[in-house]
Design a protein around this motif. Structure first.
Motif, PDB file in Angstrom:
ATOM      1  N   ASN A 240     -10.915  17.708  -4.718  1.00 40.19           N
ATOM      2  CA  ASN A 240     -10.299  16.798  -3.687  1.00 40.19           C
ATOM      3  C   ASN A 240      -9.780  15.622  -4.405  1.00 40.19           C
ATOM      4  OD1 ASN A 240     -11.200  17.993  -0.865  1.00 40.19           O
ATOM      5  ND2 ASN A 240     -13.260  17.554  -1.832  1.00 40.19           N
ATOM      6  N   PHE A 241      -8.267  15.231  -4.040  1.00 39.22           N
ATOM      7  CA  PHE A 241      -7.753  14.034  -4.651  1.00 39.22           C
ATOM      8  C   PHE A 241      -7.755  12.977  -3.724  1.00 39.22           C
ATOM      9  CE2 PHE A 241      -6.821  17.320  -7.738  1.00 39.22           C
ATOM     10  CZ  PHE A 241      -7.231  16.631  -9.150  1.00 39.22           C
ATOM     11  N   LEU A 242      -8.213  11.765  -4.075  1.00 41.49           N
ATOM     12  CA  LEU A 242      -8.148  10.959  -3.178  1.00 41.49           C
ATOM     13  C   LEU A 242      -7.219   9.554  -3.741  1.00 41.49           C
ATOM     14  CD1 LEU A 242     -11.869  10.412  -2.113  1.00 41.49           C
ATOM     15  CD2 LEU A 242      -9.922  12.035  -1.203  1.00 41.49           C
ATOM     16  N   GLU A 243      -6.397   8.959  -2.941  1.00 43.49           N
ATOM     17  CA  GLU A 243      -5.298   7.911  -3.270  1.00 43.49           C
ATOM     18  C   GLU A 243      -6.396   6.662  -3.518  1.00 43.49           C
ATOM     19  OE1 GLU A 243      -1.858   7.329  -1.647  1.00 43.49           O
ATOM     20  OE2 GLU A 243      -1.014   9.376  -2.236  1.00 43.49           O
ATOM     21  N   ALA A 244      -6.223   5.836  -4.361  1.00 41.78           N
ATOM     22  CA  ALA A 244      -6.978   4.760  -4.444  1.00 41.78           C
ATOM     23  C   ALA A 244      -6.105   3.610  -5.252  1.00 41.78           C
ATOM     24  CB  ALA A 244      -8.371   5.055  -4.962  1.00 41.78           C
ATOM     25  N   GLU A 245      -6.811   2.569  -5.231  1.00 43.26           N
ATOM     26  CA  GLU A 245      -6.303   1.224  -6.029  1.00 43.26           C
ATOM     27  C   GLU A 245      -7.386   0.863  -6.900  1.00 43.26           C
ATOM     28  OE1 GLU A 245      -5.207  -3.571  -5.547  1.00 43.26           O
ATOM     29  OE2 GLU A 245      -5.785  -2.210  -3.655  1.00 43.26           O
ATOM     30  N   TYR A 246      -6.843   0.689  -8.359  1.00 40.95           N
ATOM     31  CA  TYR A 246      -7.956   0.396  -9.137  1.00 40.95           C
ATOM     32  C   TYR A 246      -8.131  -1.298  -9.193  1.00 40.95           C
ATOM     33  CZ  TYR A 246     -10.258  -0.051 -13.839  1.00 40.95           C
ATOM     34  OH  TYR A 246     -11.171  -0.255 -14.592  1.00 40.95           O
ATOM     35  N   LEU A 247      -9.594  -1.641  -9.031  1.00 39.89           N
ATOM     36  CA  LEU A 247      -9.986  -3.009  -8.935  1.00 39.89           C
ATOM     37  C   LEU A 247     -10.504  -3.693 -10.349  1.00 39.89           C
ATOM     38  CD1 LEU A 247     -11.445  -2.620  -5.546  1.00 39.89           C
ATOM     39  CD2 LEU A 247      -9.172  -3.485  -5.919  1.00 39.89           C
ATOM     40  N   GLY A 248     -10.779  -2.964 -11.405  1.00 40.49           N
ATOM     41  CA  GLY A 248     -11.392  -3.250 -12.365  1.00 40.49           C
ATOM     42  C   GLY A 248     -12.791  -2.848 -12.540  1.00 40.49           C
ATOM     43  N   LEU A 249     -13.256  -3.518 -13.679  1.00 38.51           N
ATOM     44  CA  LEU A 249     -14.724  -3.290 -14.102  1.00 38.51           C
ATOM     45  C   LEU A 249     -15.866  -4.204 -13.415  1.00 38.51           C
ATOM     46  CD1 LEU A 249     -14.408  -2.507 -17.797  1.00 38.51           C
ATOM     47  CD2 LEU A 249     -15.187  -0.785 -16.064  1.00 38.51           C
ATOM     48  N   GLU A 250     -16.864  -3.582 -12.907  1.00 43.01           N
ATOM     49  CA  GLU A 250     -17.932  -4.600 -12.349  1.00 43.01           C
ATOM     50  C   GLU A 250     -19.170  -3.933 -12.879  1.00 43.01           C
ATOM     51  OE1 GLU A 250     -19.644  -4.927  -7.994  1.00 43.01           O
ATOM     52  OE2 GLU A 250     -17.637  -5.805  -8.338  1.00 43.01           O
ATOM     53  N   ASN A 251     -20.005  -4.668 -13.766  1.00 45.49           N
ATOM     54  CA  ASN A 251     -21.312  -4.137 -14.287  1.00 45.49           C
ATOM     55  C   ASN A 251     -20.887  -3.058 -14.917  1.00 45.49           C
ATOM     56  OD1 ASN A 251     -22.476  -6.676 -13.373  1.00 45.49           O
ATOM     57  ND2 ASN A 251     -22.751  -5.563 -11.063  1.00 45.49           N
ATOM     58  N   GLY A 252     -19.949  -2.659 -15.563  1.00 44.14           N
ATOM     59  CA  GLY A 252     -19.894  -1.382 -15.969  1.00 44.14           C
ATOM     60  C   GLY A 252     -19.299  -0.338 -15.675  1.00 44.14           C
ATOM     61  N   ASN A 253     -19.167  -0.408 -14.079  1.00 40.86           N
ATOM     62  CA  ASN A 253     -18.603   0.498 -13.355  1.00 40.86           C
ATOM     63  C   ASN A 253     -17.115   0.171 -13.063  1.00 40.86           C
ATOM     64  OD1 ASN A 253     -21.260   2.120 -13.045  1.00 40.86           O
ATOM     65  ND2 ASN A 253     -21.910   0.254 -11.504  1.00 40.86           N
ATOM     66  N   HIS A 254     -16.562   1.398 -12.842  1.00 37.51           N
ATOM     67  CA  HIS A 254     -14.871   1.244 -12.544  1.00 37.51           C
ATOM     68  C   HIS A 254     -14.925   1.108 -11.044  1.00 37.51           C
ATOM     69  CE1 HIS A 254     -13.680   1.925 -16.727  1.00 37.51           C
ATOM     70  NE2 HIS A 254     -14.740   2.625 -16.781  1.00 37.51           N
ATOM     71  N   SER A 265     -17.533   2.901  -6.717  1.00 36.47           N
ATOM     72  CA  SER A 265     -17.471   3.029  -8.363  1.00 36.47           C
ATOM     73  C   SER A 265     -17.260   4.638  -8.978  1.00 36.47           C
ATOM     74  CB  SER A 265     -18.835   2.358  -8.622  1.00 36.47           C
ATOM     75  OG  SER A 265     -19.822   3.226  -8.179  1.00 36.47           O
ATOM     76  N   THR A 266     -16.504   4.635  -9.766  1.00 35.89           N
ATOM     77  CA  THR A 266     -16.025   5.966 -10.262  1.00 35.89           C
ATOM     78  C   THR A 266     -16.408   5.971 -11.672  1.00 35.89           C
ATOM     79  OG1 THR A 266     -13.893   5.287 -10.793  1.00 35.89           O
ATOM     80  CG2 THR A 266     -14.090   6.206  -8.558  1.00 35.89           C
ATOM     81  N   ALA A 267     -16.503   7.138 -12.282  1.00 38.79           N
ATOM     82  CA  ALA A 267     -16.532   7.584 -13.730  1.00 38.79           C
ATOM     83  C   ALA A 267     -14.938   7.825 -14.073  1.00 38.79           C
ATOM     84  CB  ALA A 267     -17.447   8.633 -13.939  1.00 38.79           C
ATOM     85  N   PRO A 268     -14.548   7.181 -15.397  1.00 34.35           N
ATOM     86  CA  PRO A 268     -13.454   7.631 -16.002  1.00 34.35           C
ATOM     87  C   PRO A 268     -13.436   8.869 -16.422  1.00 34.35           C
ATOM     88  CG  PRO A 268     -14.359   6.124 -17.345  1.00 34.35           C
ATOM     89  CD  PRO A 268     -15.415   6.271 -16.079  1.00 34.35           C
ATOM     90  N   ALA A 269     -12.227   9.609 -16.486  1.00 37.14           N
ATOM     91  CA  ALA A 269     -11.863  10.795 -17.099  1.00 37.14           C
ATOM     92  C   ALA A 269     -12.213  10.829 -18.677  1.00 37.14           C
ATOM     93  CB  ALA A 269     -10.636  11.479 -16.985  1.00 37.14           C
ATOM     94  N   ASP A 270     -12.178   9.864 -19.424  1.00 42.40           N
ATOM     95  CA  ASP A 270     -12.521   9.699 -20.832  1.00 42.40           C
ATOM     96  C   ASP A 270     -12.873   8.263 -21.114  1.00 42.40           C
ATOM     97  OD1 ASP A 270     -10.004   8.555 -21.120  1.00 42.40           O
ATOM     98  OD2 ASP A 270      -9.001  10.173 -21.155  1.00 42.40           O
ATOM     99  N   ASP A 271     -12.943   8.012 -22.125  1.00 34.71           N
ATOM    100  CA  ASP A 271     -13.407   6.493 -22.526  1.00 34.71           C
ATOM    101  C   ASP A 271     -12.077   5.596 -22.546  1.00 34.71           C
ATOM    102  OD1 ASP A 271     -15.878   7.251 -22.910  1.00 34.71           O
ATOM    103  OD2 ASP A 271     -15.703   7.730 -25.097  1.00 34.71           O
ATOM    104  N   ASP A 272     -11.135   5.883 -22.507  1.00 31.46           N
ATOM    105  CA  ASP A 272      -9.803   5.317 -22.523  1.00 31.46           C
ATOM    106  C   ASP A 272      -9.391   4.581 -21.328  1.00 31.46           C
ATOM    107  OD1 ASP A 272      -7.567   3.837 -23.229  1.00 31.46           O
ATOM    108  OD2 ASP A 272      -6.151   5.844 -23.385  1.00 31.46           O
TER     109      ASP A 272
END
Length: 368
Positions: A240-254, A265-272
């Protein structure tokens, strides 16, 4: 049979107005079963035909063990080949078909016979040597093709969608037989397929190809759990793909705000993470089996609210199709065990969608 390492270095195949294979570098380890997986037109078959020697690369190098075979004739590469359409000689018996590579190598008849008998036994066709191809089923013909490809003990075995013409049940049976045979022989296998389930079942590693390039190479589990792109995630299993707006980092979480849903909160696909800027439109991906449903208002951890559009019984699980305000006009797919309480949900029910911890992955915006 002892498998050898197969190394592809910067392999390219260009035609007048198109690039079929674009700079592929890959090392297939000795004795490894590697599937090349991709949609039609992705370049996977062109890649295989260059390894086999039927096509010359525009640039790059092909090594089998220490030998550079880039421009060596196909019959000098000592490679076994299995095609989708069997390519058996109709006027020859099964035994004669299997013996053909040995006769081409001028092996004595006294040595050929025991080798043919052994090859027939390996593919479970011990009593079929005197029959002709037209007297065999499709699955039996493919077994003969495999036996012919392995009888001269090639260090590398290439298979070009060899099970594509068979029905599902027979295909699944032969998948296990081919994998078992490869493990017993220790051959290095490159197996081209567009069937993701086939690749995941049989392979030590899978090379996913898109537009002539390697999109990702890894074990089936790595590809399923940690796709590096939206394309790989969508091509390997349901996603499933959901549209979203990126809000930044909070306590190490995206942190992201789902369209039509909550902040999660989400996990990035990689470290970049530098690719994701504040306010950017991004995609959040999640597997159907990592979501669950609950009647609306019963779970404060819900990420979305929606209505059940359909519920499909699939034996061991229900597959729910849920309509939400996710923005891409695709119904959300949610897979849940038959015994789960949500299995009583019906079309039109208002529900909440709950995600497992660390189930959501972040990608650049995609139209997938």
């Amino acid at each position: 049979m002892i498998g050898q390492t197969l190394a592809l270095k910067g392999l390219e195949k260009r035609y007048e107005n198109a690039v079929a294979v674009d700079g592929v570098s890959l090392v297939i380890r000795a004795g490894e079963f590697l599937s090349v997986l991709g949609p039609s037109g992705s370049g996977k078959t062109t890649l295989l035909t260059m390894i086999a020697g039927f096509e010359n690369p525009s640039s790059g190098q092909i090594m089998i063990g220490p030998q550079d075979v880039t421009f060596v004739a196909p019959n000098k590469r000592n490679i076994g080949m299995v095609f989708q359409r069997y390519a058996l000689f109709p006027h020859l018996t099964v035994a004669a078909n299997i013996a053909f590579p040995l006769r081409m190598r001028h092996m004595s008849e006294s040595l050929i016979r025991p080798k043919v008998e052994a090859a027939l036994a390996q593919v479970h066709l011990g009593d079929y040597g005197n029959r002709y191809p037209h007297q065999l089923s499709g699955g039996q013909q493919q077994r003969v093709a495999v036996a012919r490809a392995i009888i001269f003990e090639p260090p590398v075995l290439l298979m070009d969608e060899p099970l594509g013409a068979l029905d599902k049940k027979l295909r699944e049976t032969l998948q296990l037989e081919i994998k078992g045979l490869q493990q017993r022989l220790g051959a290095t296998v490159v197996y081209v397929t567009h069937d993701q389930e086939e690749a995941m079942t049989m392979s030590d590693r899978v090379a996913v190809v898109a537009n002539g390039r390697l999109a990702q190479v890894g074990s089936p589990l790595e590809l399923y759990r940690s796709p590096v792109s939206a394309f790989v995630g969508d091509f390997i299993g349901r996603m499933n793909f959901l549209e979203a707006e990126y809000l930044g980092l909070e306590n190490g979480n995206h942190m992201v705000r789902l369209r039509g849903g909550n902040v999660v909160s989400t996990a990035p696909a990689d470290d970049d993470v530098s690719a994701f800027s504040l306010g950017r439109a991004i995609s959040v991906a999640v597997r159907p089996e990592r979501l669950s449903l609950a009647p609306h208002g019963r779970d404060r951890g819900a990420i979305l609210t929606g209505t059940v559009d359909a519920a499909v019984f699939a034996g061991s699980f229900f597959l729910f199709f849920v309509r939400t305000q996710t923005g891409n006009n695709r119904l959300l797919q949610i897979q849940m065990p038959v015994g789960h309480a949500a299995a009583t949900l019906r079309r039109g029910d208002l529900i909440d969608v709950i995600a497992e911890s660390n189930a959501l992955r972040l990608f650049a915006k995609t139209e997938a």
